[in-house]
Design a protein around this motif. Structure first.
Motif, PDB file in Angstrom:
ATOM      1  N   PRO A  23       0.463  -1.343  -0.346  1.00 24.22           N
ATOM      2  CA  PRO A  23      -0.106  -0.266   0.176  1.00 24.22           C
ATOM      3  C   PRO A  23       1.169   1.729  -0.316  1.00 24.22           C
ATOM      4  O   PRO A  23       1.962   0.917   0.137  1.00 24.22           O
ATOM      5  CB  PRO A  23      -0.346  -0.136   1.404  1.00 24.22           C
ATOM      6  CG  PRO A  23       0.043  -0.750   2.390  1.00 24.22           C
ATOM      7  CD  PRO A  23       0.719  -1.534   1.127  1.00 24.22           C
ATOM      8  N   ALA A  24      -0.172   2.573  -0.631  1.00 27.87           N
ATOM      9  CA  ALA A  24       0.867   3.865  -0.506  1.00 27.87           C
ATOM     10  C   ALA A  24       0.884   4.754   0.971  1.00 27.87           C
ATOM     11  O   ALA A  24       0.273   4.371   2.080  1.00 27.87           O
ATOM     12  CB  ALA A  24       0.518   4.349  -1.119  1.00 27.87           C
ATOM     13  N   LYS A  25       2.212   4.578   0.836  1.00 29.65           N
ATOM     14  CA  LYS A  25       2.376   4.871   2.267  1.00 29.65           C
ATOM     15  C   LYS A  25       2.522   7.130   2.429  1.00 29.65           C
ATOM     16  O   LYS A  25       2.943   7.391   1.390  1.00 29.65           O
ATOM     17  CB  LYS A  25       3.318   5.432   3.132  1.00 29.65           C
ATOM     18  CG  LYS A  25       4.203   6.020   3.796  1.00 29.65           C
ATOM     19  CD  LYS A  25       5.875   5.719   4.179  1.00 29.65           C
ATOM     20  CE  LYS A  25       6.645   6.154   2.847  1.00 29.65           C
ATOM     21  NZ  LYS A  25       7.034   7.379   3.092  1.00 29.65           N
ATOM     22  N   GLY A 118       8.350   2.123  -4.344  1.00 28.83           N
ATOM     23  CA  GLY A 118       9.788   1.591  -4.541  1.00 28.83           C
ATOM     24  C   GLY A 118       9.221   0.773  -3.311  1.00 28.83           C
ATOM     25  O   GLY A 118       9.426  -0.744  -2.687  1.00 28.83           O
ATOM     26  N   SER A 119       9.593   1.531  -1.896  1.00 28.04           N
ATOM     27  CA  SER A 119       9.634   1.025  -0.638  1.00 28.04           C
ATOM     28  C   SER A 119       8.448  -0.484  -0.353  1.00 28.04           C
ATOM     29  O   SER A 119       8.906  -1.329   0.473  1.00 28.04           O
ATOM     30  CB  SER A 119       9.665   2.166   0.507  1.00 28.04           C
ATOM     31  OG  SER A 119      10.671   2.233   0.383  1.00 28.04           O
ATOM     32  N   ALA A 120       7.526   0.079  -0.638  1.00 29.41           N
ATOM     33  CA  ALA A 120       6.408  -0.849  -0.279  1.00 29.41           C
ATOM     34  C   ALA A 120       6.599  -1.910  -0.152  1.00 29.41           C
ATOM     35  O   ALA A 120       5.948  -2.865  -0.302  1.00 29.41           O
ATOM     36  CB  ALA A 120       5.216   0.066  -0.723  1.00 29.41           C
ATOM     37  N   ASP A 121       6.931  -1.891  -2.347  1.00 28.04           N
ATOM     38  CA  ASP A 121       6.313  -3.001  -3.068  1.00 28.04           C
ATOM     39  C   ASP A 121       8.075  -3.663  -2.379  1.00 28.04           C
ATOM     40  O   ASP A 121       7.794  -5.417  -2.129  1.00 28.04           O
ATOM     41  CB  ASP A 121       7.229  -2.782  -4.282  1.00 28.04           C
ATOM     42  CG  ASP A 121       6.631  -2.038  -5.312  1.00 28.04           C
ATOM     43  OD1 ASP A 121       5.422  -1.790  -5.088  1.00 28.04           O
ATOM     44  OD2 ASP A 121       6.656  -0.947  -6.414  1.00 28.04           O
ATOM     45  N   ALA A 140      10.715  -8.436  13.897  1.00 24.95           N
ATOM     46  CA  ALA A 140      11.817  -7.572  14.128  1.00 24.95           C
ATOM     47  C   ALA A 140      13.324  -8.214  12.964  1.00 24.95           C
ATOM     48  O   ALA A 140      13.637  -6.752  13.104  1.00 24.95           O
ATOM     49  CB  ALA A 140      12.293  -7.233  15.784  1.00 24.95           C
ATOM     50  N   ALA A 141      13.200  -8.672  12.807  1.00 30.70           N
ATOM     51  CA  ALA A 141      14.362  -9.185  12.213  1.00 30.70           C
ATOM     52  C   ALA A 141      13.772  -8.862  10.599  1.00 30.70           C
ATOM     53  O   ALA A 141      14.953  -8.542  10.128  1.00 30.70           O
ATOM     54  CB  ALA A 141      13.985 -11.218  12.316  1.00 30.70           C
ATOM     55  N   LEU A 142      12.195  -9.051  10.526  1.00 30.27           N
ATOM     56  CA  LEU A 142      12.127  -8.187   9.272  1.00 30.27           C
ATOM     57  C   LEU A 142      12.375  -6.821   8.885  1.00 30.27           C
ATOM     58  O   LEU A 142      13.620  -6.521   7.655  1.00 30.27           O
ATOM     59  CB  LEU A 142      11.008  -8.468   8.672  1.00 30.27           C
ATOM     60  CG  LEU A 142      10.254 -10.371   8.352  1.00 30.27           C
ATOM     61  CD1 LEU A 142       8.701 -10.104   7.675  1.00 30.27           C
ATOM     62  CD2 LEU A 142      11.220 -10.482   6.967  1.00 30.27           C
ATOM     63  N   HIS A 143      12.314  -6.203  10.235  1.00 27.87           N
ATOM     64  CA  HIS A 143      12.442  -4.911  10.190  1.00 27.87           C
ATOM     65  C   HIS A 143      14.028  -4.731  10.169  1.00 27.87           C
ATOM     66  O   HIS A 143      14.805  -3.625   9.357  1.00 27.87           O
ATOM     67  CB  HIS A 143      12.119  -4.692  12.112  1.00 27.87           C
ATOM     68  CG  HIS A 143      12.922  -2.640  11.785  1.00 27.87           C
ATOM     69  ND1 HIS A 143      14.008  -2.079  12.435  1.00 27.87           N
ATOM     70  CD2 HIS A 143      12.221  -1.551  11.640  1.00 27.87           C
ATOM     71  CE1 HIS A 143      13.527  -1.199  12.460  1.00 27.87           C
ATOM     72  NE2 HIS A 143      12.451  -0.774  12.073  1.00 27.87           N
ATOM     73  N   GLY A 144      14.742  -5.501  10.629  1.00 28.08           N
ATOM     74  CA  GLY A 144      16.273  -5.257  10.501  1.00 28.08           C
ATOM     75  C   GLY A 144      17.245  -5.431   8.936  1.00 28.08           C
ATOM     76  O   GLY A 144      17.501  -4.888   8.093  1.00 28.08           O
ATOM     77  N   ILE A 145      16.212  -6.533   8.291  1.00 24.24           N
ATOM     78  CA  ILE A 145      16.577  -6.336   6.980  1.00 24.24           C
ATOM     79  C   ILE A 145      16.101  -5.311   6.229  1.00 24.24           C
ATOM     80  O   ILE A 145      16.800  -4.839   5.258  1.00 24.24           O
ATOM     81  CB  ILE A 145      15.977  -8.091   6.218  1.00 24.24           C
ATOM     82  CG1 ILE A 145      16.842  -8.944   7.013  1.00 24.24           C
ATOM     83  CG2 ILE A 145      16.121  -8.415   4.764  1.00 24.24           C
ATOM     84  CD1 ILE A 145      15.761 -10.480   6.790  1.00 24.24           C
ATOM     85  N   ALA A 146      15.082  -5.043   6.786  1.00 22.26           N
ATOM     86  CA  ALA A 146      14.738  -3.423   5.658  1.00 22.26           C
ATOM     87  C   ALA A 146      15.192  -2.495   6.116  1.00 22.26           C
ATOM     88  O   ALA A 146      15.339  -2.142   4.993  1.00 22.26           O
ATOM     89  CB  ALA A 146      12.962  -3.805   6.289  1.00 22.26           C
ATOM     90  N   ALA A 147      15.828  -2.272   7.076  1.00 22.46           N
ATOM     91  CA  ALA A 147      16.770  -1.036   7.470  1.00 22.46           C
ATOM     92  C   ALA A 147      18.292  -0.840   6.405  1.00 22.46           C
ATOM     93  O   ALA A 147      17.884  -0.234   5.900  1.00 22.46           O
ATOM     94  CB  ALA A 147      17.219  -1.352   8.879  1.00 22.46           C
ATOM     95  N   GLY A 148      18.507  -2.151   6.082  1.00 22.17           N
ATOM     96  CA  GLY A 148      19.274  -2.144   4.195  1.00 22.17           C
ATOM     97  C   GLY A 148      18.621  -1.871   3.568  1.00 22.17           C
ATOM     98  O   GLY A 148      20.141  -1.859   2.224  1.00 22.17           O
ATOM     99  N   VAL A 155       8.912   1.048   7.708  1.00 25.88           N
ATOM    100  CA  VAL A 155       7.838   1.915   8.277  1.00 25.88           C
ATOM    101  C   VAL A 155       6.629   0.755   7.401  1.00 25.88           C
ATOM    102  O   VAL A 155       5.921   0.128   7.873  1.00 25.88           O
ATOM    103  CB  VAL A 155       6.991   3.078   8.071  1.00 25.88           C
ATOM    104  CG1 VAL A 155       6.968   3.714   7.150  1.00 25.88           C
ATOM    105  CG2 VAL A 155       5.842   3.341   8.624  1.00 25.88           C
ATOM    106  N   CYS A 156       7.028   0.269   6.132  1.00 26.80           N
ATOM    107  CA  CYS A 156       6.047  -0.648   4.891  1.00 26.80           C
ATOM    108  C   CYS A 156       6.274  -1.937   5.613  1.00 26.80           C
ATOM    109  O   CYS A 156       5.475  -2.441   5.484  1.00 26.80           O
ATOM    110  CB  CYS A 156       6.646  -0.391   3.599  1.00 26.80           C
ATOM    111  SG  CYS A 156       6.441   1.436   3.070  1.00 26.80           S
TER     112      CYS A 156
END
Length: 296
Positions: A23-25, A118-121, A140-148, A155-156
């Motif tokens: 979804p759109a942020k 792109g971030s949402a994708d 939490a683990a997905l957040h860590g990968i996402a931050a990179g 946030v997405c």
């Protein structure tokens, strides 16, 4: 939650398919609060997620591939390394997953438009492949990968109203928000985020004070009005069409607040309900990308 379905059989084994919305942020406000020594700007914002979305579909395969379809696919045709594929490789590297996936990105959100397409994708790809590959990572683990992968990807991953701070990676729960309608419009002009930050002038803003109970959409708009978007003036200087979009949204009957989201060029309007926002979107120029409805 990802939707898993049986997609058929190949080589004698069942293969599951996963569909995940992206979804759109929308940044309801955006304040630039400082700058780190490495040049990254510090932000304070509350992000919500609209019903407008791309869709990531993944099915088990021998290798890793990406096809882009949908009304906004053309802009990505020549992109050599889509963020979706980078997300897939990052998840595989973090988990040791050996499975592949044939991924389809059904693209409905405009590119480089301030609504985190792109971030949402990328976030949707992480969620989808975490389910498809049965890697079992928690949020939490997905957040860590996402931050990179990018400042907006964490946030997405959350996909619900959140307060963003730091460069976007520090997340906390947003205050309770009332129901409201959203209108989104973009003049179909891509606006790269680095250029907008470079064009920004002036000092830094203090973080916003969070409200108490907001009884309705009008109270939400009243709270947001003085907070602004610290990137809006810079974006208009680079893309004057943004001012036209803002004026058009503000002139729609029932609009309570018009503002640019993120680094632009997508702008949004707050309305009392989804139906009013949807009706207002239909009155905007057909040459713009436009959408109206509620939160996802």
């Amino acid at each position: 939650m990802p939707q898993l379905t049986q997609a058929g059989r190949g080589g004698g084994r069942a293969t599951s398919a996963v569909e995940e919305p992206a979804p759109a942020k929308v940044n309801l406000y955006l304040r630039v609060t400082g700058r780190r020594p490495d040049g990254y700007h510090l932000l304070d914002s509350i992000a919500v997620f609209a019903g407008a979305a791309d869709l990531v579909h993944a099915v088990l395969a021998e290798g890793l591939s990406l096809a882009v379809t949908g009304p906004e696919a053309g802009v990505l045709a020549d992109e050599p390394d889509n963020l979706v594929l980078r997300a897939a490789r990052a998840l595989a590297a973090a988990t040791g997953a050996r499975a592949g996936a044939a991924i389809t990105l059904d693209k409905h959100l405009p590119v480089a438009s301030g609504i985190g397409g792109g971030s949402a994708d990328a976030a949707a790809a992480l969620r989808a492949l975490n389910a498809l590959w049965n890697t079992g990572l928690d949020a939490a683990a997905l957040h860590g990968i996402a931050a990179g992968l990018g400042a907006d990807v964490p946030v997405c991953i959350a996909g619900r109203p959140m307060r963003m701070q730091g460069i976007g990676e520090i997340l906390s729960d947003a205050p309770p928000l009332p129901a409201f309608g959203l209108l989104l419009a973009n003049p179909r002009i891509a606006l790269p985020t680095p250029a907008v930050f470079k064009a920004r002038r002036g000092g830094f803003s203090a973080p916003a004070g969070l409200p108490g109970r907001l009884p309705d959409a009008a109270a939400l708009a009243d709270w947001l009005r003085p907070l602004g978007n610290d990137l809006q003036d810079a974006a208009i200087a680079l893309c004057p069409s943004i001012a036209e979009v803002l004026a058009a949204i503000a002139a729609r009957p029932g609009c309570l607040l018009a503002r640019m989201s993120g680094s632009g060029a997508t702008c949004f309007g707050i309305f009392r309900d989804a139906a009013t926002a949807e009706a207002a979107a239909l009155t905007l120029p057909v040459t713009w990308w436009r959408w109206g409805g509620g939160l996802g």
